[in-house]
Design an enzyme around this catalytic site. Sequence first.
Site, PDB file in Angstrom:
ATOM      1  N   LYS A 111     -70.798   8.790  42.108  1.00 16.97           N
ATOM      2  CA  LYS A 111     -71.796   7.870  42.655  1.00 16.97           C
ATOM      3  C   LYS A 111     -71.836   7.936  44.169  1.00 16.97           C
ATOM      4  CE  LYS A 111     -71.761   4.813  38.715  1.00 16.97           C
ATOM      5  NZ  LYS A 111     -71.036   3.680  38.135  1.00 16.97           N
ATOM      6  N   LYS A 194     -78.698  16.168  23.746  1.00 18.08           N
ATOM      7  CA  LYS A 194     -78.696  14.756  23.392  1.00 18.08           C
ATOM      8  C   LYS A 194     -79.974  14.041  23.800  1.00 18.08           C
ATOM      9  CE  LYS A 194     -75.622  11.537  24.821  1.00 18.08           C
ATOM     10  NZ  LYS A 194     -74.433  11.122  25.561  1.00 18.08           N
ATOM     11  N   LYS A 197     -81.253  12.342  27.901  1.00 17.07           N
ATOM     12  CA  LYS A 197     -81.013  13.064  29.160  1.00 17.07           C
ATOM     13  C   LYS A 197     -82.224  12.990  30.088  1.00 17.07           C
ATOM     14  CE  LYS A 197     -77.080  15.862  28.458  1.00 17.07           C
ATOM     15  NZ  LYS A 197     -76.826  16.849  27.432  1.00 17.07           N
TER      16      LYS A 197
END
Length: 331
Positions: A111, A194, A197
């Site tokens: 982050k 998946k 995304k």
Amino acid sequence: MEKVLSGIRPTGHLHLGNYFGAVKSFVKMQNEYDCYFFIADWHSLTTCPSPENIRQSVRTILAEYLACGLEPDKATLYVQSDVRETLEIYLYFNMNTYLGELERVTTFKEKARKQPDNVNAGLLTYPTLMAADILQHRAHWVPVGKDQEQNMEMARKCARRFNNIYKVEFFPEPQNFYFSDKALKVPGLDGSGKMGKSDGNCIYLYDEDSVIRKKVMKALTDNGPQAPNSEKPEIIQNLFTFLQICSSKETYDYFDEQWNNCTIRYGELKKQIAEDLCKTVAPIRERIREFSSNDELLEKISRQGAEKARESAAATLREMRQIIGFNPELR
Ligand code: TRP
């Protein structure tokens, strides 16, 4: 009854991947455990959302979880910022957590890389707030994905360290709860693995039937099977996974046989998938609509949840204050 807790970040809308991957399991768990599910709106402040944005996304996520079948009379559903007790517990954990430990957390490093102009202390202490979320209820189980394992390790460290410093056996060490085989991994519609995304590969629970049909019809396919009984390439396997998720066994077997004898028509297969997905999504979508248009009900549910959560957190906090050497009486 053992306690289960999960925090839900108020970002975006629920899609089929969330539903089959986690929410459906939450719905089952509320009958088997003492469940606490909360919306992590304090955690969302690390990216500085606007007040309107917060209000809107908290309402949305609450309505969508209720629509999926979480029941306020079974599980404690609350909004993180309604339980101020958490903050004092967060402070105590921060006092016993080293800077170096927090700096080593990979989600922090990631982050920090993503928002280099806003590497704030909240981002750094995300794991201790998460530990407070969990330990305030002395929860035993936390259903988490792989990306949260390090945060869970920190939560266990907070529990252990508090117990060691004060020579008590107060906090149980919360364990990761894996849905493993029970949860289904929903593939994306664009062949990228998946669902979730990217926007383009998602079917949202609020999607209209026409949108679902359009998205499914656009899903990638190939030139068809080249020989009888051949192995399915990934994008085709993905379509069959959708059949597994939403259709009957007969339907699955019907298309599987057609694949095996090379008579399969992808248009027909996709139409079937679209119809069966619509059948799953439509009732949820209707309930999302009902809950979202009933502010009073959402308000009542979150107030009821906050009361239960505060009671549980306050009991923990009272004992912590006593153990630490403060006046345990808060009121
Ligand atoms: N960190 C979690 C996530 O990013 C959200 C979360 C916050 C959480 N507090 C929690 C999850 C406590 C489990 C328990 O998805």
